[in-house]
Write a protein that holds these residues in place. Structure first.
Motif, PDB file in Angstrom:
ATOM      1  N   GLU A 124       0.818  -1.205   0.000  1.00  0.00           N
ATOM      2  CA  GLU A 124       0.000   0.000   0.000  1.00  0.00           C
ATOM      3  C   GLU A 124       0.859   1.266   0.000  1.00  0.00           C
ATOM      4  O   GLU A 124       0.444   2.312  -0.513  1.00  0.00           O
ATOM      5  CB  GLU A 124      -0.916   0.010   1.231  1.00  0.00           C
ATOM      6  N   TRP A 463      -1.735   7.761   2.575  1.00  0.00           N
ATOM      7  CA  TRP A 463      -2.016   6.359   2.926  1.00  0.00           C
ATOM      8  C   TRP A 463      -3.333   6.235   3.689  1.00  0.00           C
ATOM      9  O   TRP A 463      -4.056   5.246   3.540  1.00  0.00           O
ATOM     10  CB  TRP A 463      -0.851   5.796   3.735  1.00  0.00           C
ATOM     11  N   ARG A 464      -3.650   7.234   4.529  1.00  0.00           N
ATOM     12  CA  ARG A 464      -4.962   7.210   5.210  1.00  0.00           C
ATOM     13  C   ARG A 464      -6.089   7.322   4.205  1.00  0.00           C
ATOM     14  O   ARG A 464      -7.110   6.638   4.302  1.00  0.00           O
ATOM     15  CB  ARG A 464      -5.035   8.339   6.247  1.00  0.00           C
ATOM     16  N   ALA A 467      -6.523   4.111   2.354  1.00  0.00           N
ATOM     17  CA  ALA A 467      -7.167   3.088   3.191  1.00  0.00           C
ATOM     18  C   ALA A 467      -8.665   3.341   3.324  1.00  0.00           C
ATOM     19  O   ALA A 467      -9.455   2.409   3.408  1.00  0.00           O
ATOM     20  CB  ALA A 467      -6.497   3.073   4.567  1.00  0.00           C
ATOM     21  N   PRO A 470     -10.421   2.798  -0.896  1.00  0.00           N
ATOM     22  CA  PRO A 470      -9.641   1.860  -1.710  1.00  0.00           C
ATOM     23  C   PRO A 470     -10.059   1.855  -3.176  1.00  0.00           C
ATOM     24  O   PRO A 470      -9.236   1.705  -4.069  1.00  0.00           O
ATOM     25  CB  PRO A 470      -9.915   0.504  -1.052  1.00  0.00           C
TER      26      PRO A 470
END
Length: 473
Positions: A124, A463-464, A467, A470
């Protein structure tokens, strides 16, 4: 030198590996070759780690008592064990990071950058980290990775609800030792409390008791508070209440205390092993056949190689019984090397004597010629230090040792060939540079000053978002 001024890959490859002495090359040629070789080395390192990962996956490093892939690599290629362990770690991480692996294989990410990124990269996170590394120096990548590991550790500790204490130590070239500790609050308080007590014990003088005078009383409870002003500097010390600024002397005093008070054996032996066997001439019928196998006292049966290993690892006594359990003979206790002999053998071998091992813990003093079956003497010419892994491998028949006399020994494979201490390493005769690797492959793209806080904040925000969304990512 700008990237545009560099020659094409084909121009660099031409004569790239000639034997022209460096002193005869111009400064421009030296620059071109240094940067060109850097790209070739990076691509070769990527290929090397790809092969190493496959070797590790197949377990092709085993044999002759080799304990791990890193151990084999260190022995076979002359690397230090720490470097070999790091290579194996990176090789295991790369298959799960295809973008990083591709950039590494084409020379655009150096080994220094790839090694650092594999400590924190995940599928990721991979794209953003690779993009960052392409435009950053190796030092900046390391700085980002250290920051990320710190943030990730804090997050994990917050989720777990507790902090694990940890510590590291390192010897430096000048002979000094560095120790780094990260302790949870309770362990930290214990350490400082011990340092305070050790400092008092280290610095107290005649007249100081086991506890400093009035150390546990507040000033208001002193019988004569005015007398406090008449105390000498030594008498006014209250080290029970104040941690010394430099705790190094106190730490050494703590170590000396433990070293002097706690005693351990030179080589900690196991408890006495009692091996039971049954006399064949007292067996009656097939029902007694199973009883002829040696077994531990109150325990399971032992194979012959396990009996041999037990005889090396601890004091052992052989008890012979008949089928009714009557003891026919109580064998002699196996002779063990003396403590002085153990120290001498350890100083001579400096650890496990198997070529390329070098472990210094969990060692056994092995009789090369068996003491019990072949009357091997318990002396320096017949004793050798082996770690637990190689000791077991020896008794499993994976290699053999020969005593040559004068405290010299040789190690041999199962086919009788000699196990070399340092196998010869040579490059292939037909090796040539890869023309697909650009001569400026390792040069950073863009670059500039690193704003660590901003960079970290942006990466974690991305990245948050990935997440949380997606599908959009």
């Amino acid at each position: 030198m700008s990237v545009s001024s560099l020659p094409s890959p084909s121009a660099v490859v031409s004569g790239f590996l000639d034997d022209t002495p460096p002193a005869q090359l111009t400064v421009e040629q030296l620059r071109e070759r240094v940067t060109g070789f850097a790209g070739q080395i990076t691509a070769l390192t990527a290929r090397f780690l790809e092969l190493l990962g496959e070797l590790d996956e197949r377990g092709g490093w085993g044999g002759e008592g080799i304990s791990s892939c890193a151990h084999w690599l260190a022995w076979r290629t002359g690397m230090s064990i720490r470097t070999a362990q790091e290579h194996v770690r990176v090789a295991r991480a790369l298959p799960g990071l295809p973008l990083l692996r591709e950039e590494f294989a084409t020379g655009r990410l150096t080994y220094s950058k790839a090694r650092a990124l594999t400590r924190v990269a995940t599928p990721e996170r991979e794209a953003e980290l690779v993009n960052f590394a392409r435009s950053a120096s190796a030092t900046q990548v390391e700085k980002l990775v250290r920051s990320m590991r710190h943030l990730d550790r804090e997050t994990a500790e917050r989720e777990a609800g507790h902090i694990e204490s940890s510590g590291q130590w390192k010897w430096h070239l000048d002979g000094t030792l560095s120790v780094t500790l990260r302790l949870n609050p309770l362990d930290g308080a214990r350490l400082l409390a011990g340092a305070v007590r050790a400092e008092y014990e280290r610095t107290r003088v005649a007249g100081d008791g086991d506890v400093p005078r009035d150390a546990l009383k507040p000033p208001t409870e002193l019988v004569d508070p005015a007398a406090a002003g008449e105390m000498t500097a030594a008498q006014q010390r209250d080290l029970w209440r104040h941690v010394p600024h430099n705790i190094a002397p106190a730490m050494v005093a703590m170590a000396d205390t433990v070293h002097g008070v706690v005693d351990i054996p030179e080589i900690a032996p196991g408890a006495e092993i009692v091996v039971h066997t049954f006399a064949d001439n007292n067996s009656e019928g097939d029902g007694d056949a199973a009883l002829s196998d040696p077994h531990l006292d109150g325990g399971p049966a032992l194979a012959e190689i396990e009996v041999d290993e037990a005889q090396c690892g601890a004091a052992e006594r052989e008890v012979t019984k008949n089928k009714r359990g009557a003891v026919l003979s109580w064998g002699r206790k196996r002779r063990q090397p003396t403590a002085a002999m153990i120290r001498a053998i350890f100083n001579r071998d400096a650890g496990c004597a198997h070529p390329g091992c070098g472990r210094t813990r969990h060692l056994h003093a092995h009789h090369v010629r068996d003491w019990d079956r072949h009357d091997g003497p318990t002396d320096m010419d017949n004793l050798i230090m082996l770690c637990s892994t190689h000791h077991r491998a020896l008794h499993r028949g994976r290699f053999a040792i020969r005593a040559l006399g004068d405290q010299q020994f040789s190690f041999h494979r199962t086919d009788g060939s000699l196990i070399e201490t340092a196998p010869a390493v040579a490059i292939p005769d037909d090796w040539e540079p890869d023309p697909q690797i650009a001569p400026d492959a390792t040069a950073t793209v863009g670059g500039g000053r690193l704003d660590l806080g901003y960079t970290t904040e942006v990466l974690y925000a991305i990245w948050r978002l990935k997440a949380e969304q997606p599908a959009a990512a």
